[in-house]
Design an enzyme around this catalytic site. Sequence first.
Site: not given
Length: 272
Positions: A33, A153, A184
């Site tokens: 991506d 994140y 993730k």
Amino acid sequence: MKMFDNIKNVGKLIRLERIFDKNSEKTVIIPMDHGVSSGPLDGIKDMRITTNAVADGGANAVLGHKGLVRHGHRGYGRDIGLIIHMSAGTSISPDPNKKVIVTTVEDAIRLGADAVSLHVNVGAETDFEMYRDLGLISETCEQWGMPLIAMMYPRGPKIKDEKDPEVVAHAARLGAELGADIIKTNYTGDPDTFKEVVKGCPAPIVIAGGPKTNTDEEFLQMVKDAMHAGGKGVASGRNVFQHKDVKGITRAICKIVHEDVEVKEALKEIKI
């Protein structure tokens, strides 16, 4: 698969089996991506070549925006799972940490996706908007039986260390609480602290590959340590698609993730 026993949605389970190995119950995902955030990087200028290489190397899935389907769909050989990324933001934006939704779950279904993913920067000035998006899209995913991967994140003005175990644990837990099936996030750099991140998150965690490492051994050791600490796979982009032997490094990762081989043994898969 035992780790998904809490998921009762049959559609989700069928799709999850397409992107996870049924024996190891782990996954190797190759994100591509980066073209949206960083432009046409080396390694993904022709996505079809890269998709074919990682598929031949044994990866479970590729991840990218809707253009990946049109310009990088695999044309031969073994099939590979497809994850459509729903978030976008660029490095040249006034706020690179802000991610907006650029597609729908329904569109991902039409494209043949096995899962969708969202990017959330925990600690960004606009993080509350990304939390809202994640929570609402998780409901749509439930309606359609679509697995949801949340890229959680720690990034923002108050984040001094993106690998700080406490903030990584908070980010991972946040994603699970808002409805993601898979998280993730960053590997903390230490197996003991990462074990605590895993313990605090009810959803399986796949580690991010992160920036390109100095050596293959360094990268593969990180993967090995993360799997032993309870990680359920790896999602690595630049360390794979910018490698001189894309197929070989993919095979090496798969050997560690799915077969638990030693790093020295896995390195033999790399021919260049």
